[in-house]
Design a protein around this motif. Structure first.
Motif, PDB file in Angstrom:
ATOM      1  N   MET A  24     -10.832 -93.927  38.128  1.00 43.79           N
ATOM      2  CA  MET A  24     -12.712 -93.905  38.522  1.00 43.79           C
ATOM      3  C   MET A  24     -13.240 -95.020  38.037  1.00 43.79           C
ATOM      4  SD  MET A  24     -12.701 -89.984  39.275  1.00 43.79           S
ATOM      5  CE  MET A  24     -12.998 -90.262  40.391  1.00 43.79           C
ATOM      6  N   LYS A  25     -14.618 -95.268  38.269  1.00 42.89           N
ATOM      7  CA  LYS A  25     -15.663 -95.426  38.271  1.00 42.89           C
ATOM      8  C   LYS A  25     -17.306 -95.565  38.541  1.00 42.89           C
ATOM      9  CE  LYS A  25     -15.542 -99.081  41.667  1.00 42.89           C
ATOM     10  NZ  LYS A  25     -15.372-100.280  42.604  1.00 42.89           N
ATOM     11  N   LYS A  26     -17.905 -95.922  37.844  1.00 43.27           N
ATOM     12  CA  LYS A  26     -18.822 -95.699  38.100  1.00 43.27           C
ATOM     13  C   LYS A  26     -19.497 -97.031  38.719  1.00 43.27           C
ATOM     14  CE  LYS A  26     -21.207 -94.108  33.128  1.00 43.27           C
ATOM     15  NZ  LYS A  26     -22.580 -94.707  32.417  1.00 43.27           N
ATOM     16  N   VAL A  27     -19.794 -96.299  39.879  1.00 40.20           N
ATOM     17  CA  VAL A  27     -20.738 -96.459  41.273  1.00 40.20           C
ATOM     18  C   VAL A  27     -22.388 -96.647  41.039  1.00 40.20           C
ATOM     19  CG1 VAL A  27     -20.881 -97.280  44.211  1.00 40.20           C
ATOM     20  CG2 VAL A  27     -18.679 -96.741  42.629  1.00 40.20           C
ATOM     21  N   PHE A  28     -23.122 -97.521  40.599  1.00 38.22           N
ATOM     22  CA  PHE A  28     -24.572 -97.633  40.578  1.00 38.22           C
ATOM     23  C   PHE A  28     -24.640 -97.846  42.394  1.00 38.22           C
ATOM     24  CE2 PHE A  28     -23.547 -98.641  36.541  1.00 38.22           C
ATOM     25  CZ  PHE A  28     -23.822 -97.477  35.447  1.00 38.22           C
ATOM     26  N   VAL A  29     -26.343 -96.841  42.176  1.00 34.65           N
ATOM     27  CA  VAL A  29     -26.089 -96.928  43.468  1.00 34.65           C
ATOM     28  C   VAL A  29     -27.652 -97.143  43.387  1.00 34.65           C
ATOM     29  CG1 VAL A  29     -24.445 -95.819  44.629  1.00 34.65           C
ATOM     30  CG2 VAL A  29     -26.392 -94.833  43.685  1.00 34.65           C
ATOM     31  N   GLN A  30     -28.227 -97.622  44.796  1.00 31.27           N
ATOM     32  CA  GLN A  30     -29.649 -97.615  45.002  1.00 31.27           C
ATOM     33  C   GLN A  30     -29.958 -95.963  45.496  1.00 31.27           C
ATOM     34  OE1 GLN A  30     -31.341-100.259  48.123  1.00 31.27           O
ATOM     35  NE2 GLN A  30     -32.406 -99.304  48.941  1.00 31.27           N
ATOM     36  N   LEU A  31     -30.875 -95.759  45.081  1.00 30.09           N
ATOM     37  CA  LEU A  31     -31.097 -94.327  45.217  1.00 30.09           C
ATOM     38  C   LEU A  31     -32.783 -94.179  45.652  1.00 30.09           C
ATOM     39  CD1 LEU A  31     -29.694 -90.860  44.480  1.00 30.09           C
ATOM     40  CD2 LEU A  31     -31.987 -91.487  44.475  1.00 30.09           C
ATOM     41  N   ASP A  32     -33.090 -93.156  47.402  1.00 26.95           N
ATOM     42  CA  ASP A  32     -34.656 -93.000  47.091  1.00 26.95           C
ATOM     43  C   ASP A  32     -34.795 -91.331  46.913  1.00 26.95           C
ATOM     44  OD1 ASP A  32     -35.668 -95.158  48.210  1.00 26.95           O
ATOM     45  OD2 ASP A  32     -33.549 -94.494  50.350  1.00 26.95           O
ATOM     46  N   ALA A  33     -35.670 -91.326  45.835  1.00 31.69           N
ATOM     47  CA  ALA A  33     -36.008 -90.295  45.665  1.00 31.69           C
ATOM     48  C   ALA A  33     -37.731 -89.439  45.922  1.00 31.69           C
ATOM     49  CB  ALA A  33     -35.167 -89.873  44.207  1.00 31.69           C
ATOM     50  N   THR A  34     -37.645 -88.453  45.714  1.00 31.47           N
ATOM     51  CA  THR A  34     -39.105 -88.126  45.707  1.00 31.47           C
ATOM     52  C   THR A  34     -39.671 -86.984  44.170  1.00 31.47           C
ATOM     53  OG1 THR A  34     -40.498 -87.114  47.340  1.00 31.47           O
ATOM     54  CG2 THR A  34     -38.408 -85.620  47.597  1.00 31.47           C
ATOM     55  N   PHE A  35     -40.713 -86.333  44.233  1.00 30.58           N
ATOM     56  CA  PHE A  35     -41.303 -85.434  43.571  1.00 30.58           C
ATOM     57  C   PHE A  35     -41.574 -84.516  44.363  1.00 30.58           C
ATOM     58  CE2 PHE A  35     -41.400 -89.109  40.835  1.00 30.58           C
ATOM     59  CZ  PHE A  35     -41.447 -88.994  39.669  1.00 30.58           C
ATOM     60  N   SER A  36     -41.286 -83.467  43.762  1.00 36.96           N
ATOM     61  CA  SER A  36     -41.840 -82.394  44.403  1.00 36.96           C
ATOM     62  C   SER A  36     -43.366 -81.833  44.024  1.00 36.96           C
ATOM     63  CB  SER A  36     -40.502 -80.718  43.766  1.00 36.96           C
ATOM     64  OG  SER A  36     -40.642 -80.653  42.535  1.00 36.96           O
ATOM     65  N   PRO A  37     -43.765 -80.595  44.820  1.00 32.57           N
ATOM     66  CA  PRO A  37     -45.152 -80.222  44.105  1.00 32.57           C
ATOM     67  C   PRO A  37     -45.000 -80.480  42.779  1.00 32.57           C
ATOM     68  CG  PRO A  37     -44.705 -79.713  46.469  1.00 32.57           C
ATOM     69  CD  PRO A  37     -42.903 -79.749  45.928  1.00 32.57           C
ATOM     70  N   SER A  38     -44.270 -79.488  41.843  1.00 34.04           N
ATOM     71  CA  SER A  38     -44.392 -79.318  40.872  1.00 34.04           C
ATOM     72  C   SER A  38     -43.815 -80.079  39.924  1.00 34.04           C
ATOM     73  CB  SER A  38     -43.124 -78.044  40.557  1.00 34.04           C
ATOM     74  OG  SER A  38     -42.141 -78.213  40.744  1.00 34.04           O
ATOM     75  N   GLY A  39     -42.917 -81.314  40.136  1.00 35.07           N
ATOM     76  CA  GLY A  39     -42.993 -82.329  39.524  1.00 35.07           C
ATOM     77  C   GLY A  39     -41.754 -82.637  39.242  1.00 35.07           C
ATOM     78  N   GLU A  40     -40.625 -82.475  40.060  1.00 34.07           N
ATOM     79  CA  GLU A  40     -39.497 -82.381  39.833  1.00 34.07           C
ATOM     80  C   GLU A  40     -38.788 -83.425  40.713  1.00 34.07           C
ATOM     81  OE1 GLU A  40     -37.555 -77.679  39.248  1.00 34.07           O
ATOM     82  OE2 GLU A  40     -38.551 -78.744  41.421  1.00 34.07           O
ATOM     83  N   LEU A  41     -37.914 -84.659  40.009  1.00 34.22           N
ATOM     84  CA  LEU A  41     -37.165 -86.206  40.843  1.00 34.22           C
ATOM     85  C   LEU A  41     -36.652 -84.826  41.425  1.00 34.22           C
ATOM     86  CD1 LEU A  41     -37.478 -88.998  41.127  1.00 34.22           C
ATOM     87  CD2 LEU A  41     -35.963 -88.753  39.058  1.00 34.22           C
ATOM     88  N   ILE A  42     -36.406 -85.504  42.650  1.00 35.56           N
ATOM     89  CA  ILE A  42     -35.266 -84.333  43.744  1.00 35.56           C
ATOM     90  C   ILE A  42     -34.992 -86.064  44.623  1.00 35.56           C
ATOM     91  CG2 ILE A  42     -34.578 -83.452  45.481  1.00 35.56           C
ATOM     92  CD1 ILE A  42     -35.636 -81.559  43.002  1.00 35.56           C
ATOM     93  N   PRO A  43     -33.705 -86.614  44.111  1.00 35.09           N
ATOM     94  CA  PRO A  43     -33.129 -87.294  45.537  1.00 35.09           C
ATOM     95  C   PRO A  43     -32.663 -86.873  46.547  1.00 35.09           C
ATOM     96  CG  PRO A  43     -31.044 -86.099  44.179  1.00 35.09           C
ATOM     97  CD  PRO A  43     -32.444 -85.380  43.596  1.00 35.09           C
ATOM     98  N   VAL A  44     -33.076 -87.758  47.304  1.00 33.65           N
ATOM     99  CA  VAL A  44     -33.148 -87.721  49.487  1.00 33.65           C
ATOM    100  C   VAL A  44     -32.054 -88.576  49.866  1.00 33.65           C
ATOM    101  CG1 VAL A  44     -34.624 -87.767  51.078  1.00 33.65           C
ATOM    102  CG2 VAL A  44     -35.486 -87.481  49.027  1.00 33.65           C
ATOM    103  N   SER A  45     -31.608 -89.457  49.237  1.00 32.99           N
ATOM    104  CA  SER A  45     -30.419 -90.650  50.198  1.00 32.99           C
ATOM    105  C   SER A  45     -29.668 -91.979  48.821  1.00 32.99           C
ATOM    106  CB  SER A  45     -31.064 -90.908  51.727  1.00 32.99           C
ATOM    107  OG  SER A  45     -32.168 -92.029  51.177  1.00 32.99           O
ATOM    108  N   PHE A  46     -28.566 -92.114  49.618  1.00 28.62           N
ATOM    109  CA  PHE A  46     -28.230 -93.169  48.615  1.00 28.62           C
ATOM    110  C   PHE A  46     -27.696 -94.533  49.725  1.00 28.62           C
ATOM    111  CE2 PHE A  46     -25.791 -90.244  47.905  1.00 28.62           C
ATOM    112  CZ  PHE A  46     -24.203 -90.385  47.949  1.00 28.62           C
ATOM    113  N   VAL A  47     -27.210 -95.211  48.473  1.00 34.27           N
ATOM    114  CA  VAL A  47     -27.106 -96.629  49.107  1.00 34.27           C
ATOM    115  C   VAL A  47     -25.888 -96.667  48.818  1.00 34.27           C
ATOM    116  CG1 VAL A  47     -26.852 -98.911  50.617  1.00 34.27           C
ATOM    117  CG2 VAL A  47     -29.330 -97.471  50.213  1.00 34.27           C
ATOM    118  N   TRP A  48     -24.538 -97.150  49.684  1.00 35.70           N
ATOM    119  CA  TRP A  48     -23.229 -97.035  48.310  1.00 35.70           C
ATOM    120  C   TRP A  48     -23.085 -98.059  48.671  1.00 35.70           C
ATOM    121  CZ3 TRP A  48     -19.869 -93.955  45.783  1.00 35.70           C
ATOM    122  CH2 TRP A  48     -19.091 -93.827  45.447  1.00 35.70           C
TER     123      TRP A  48
END
Length: 77
Positions: free
Chosen positions: A1-25
């Motif tokens: 197994m290996k680490k696969v670094f991905v491009q990821l889209d994320a958003t911040f919730s109203p309380s400031g939490e970083l939440i991932p939304v989608s990624f590109v393999w």
């Protein structure tokens, strides 16, 4: 197994939490994250490294996505 670094889209919730939304393999396929169950500081036991581990559902499967030192990775084969 290996680490696969991905491009990821994320958003911040109203309380400031970083939440991932989608990624590109590495082959260019885009995956939508259906649900984020939880997140916590943890290590990847399969490929090494540690950071914030997000336990997510992608296409009906449980996937761990890690945020480590400003980069996102997924455990790949």
């Amino acid at each position: 197994m290996k680490k696969v670094f991905v491009q990821l889209d994320a958003t911040f919730s109203p309380s400031g939490e970083l939440i991932p939304v989608s990624f590109v393999w590495e082959d260019g396929s885009k995956y939508i994250i259906d649900k984020v169950y939880d997140y916590k500081k943890a290590a990847s036991l399969k490929v090494g490294g540690q950071g914030i581990r997000y336990r997510c559902r992608v296409m009906g499967k449980e996937v761990f996505i890690f945020f480590e030192e400003g980069r996102w990775f997924v455990e790949g084969k």
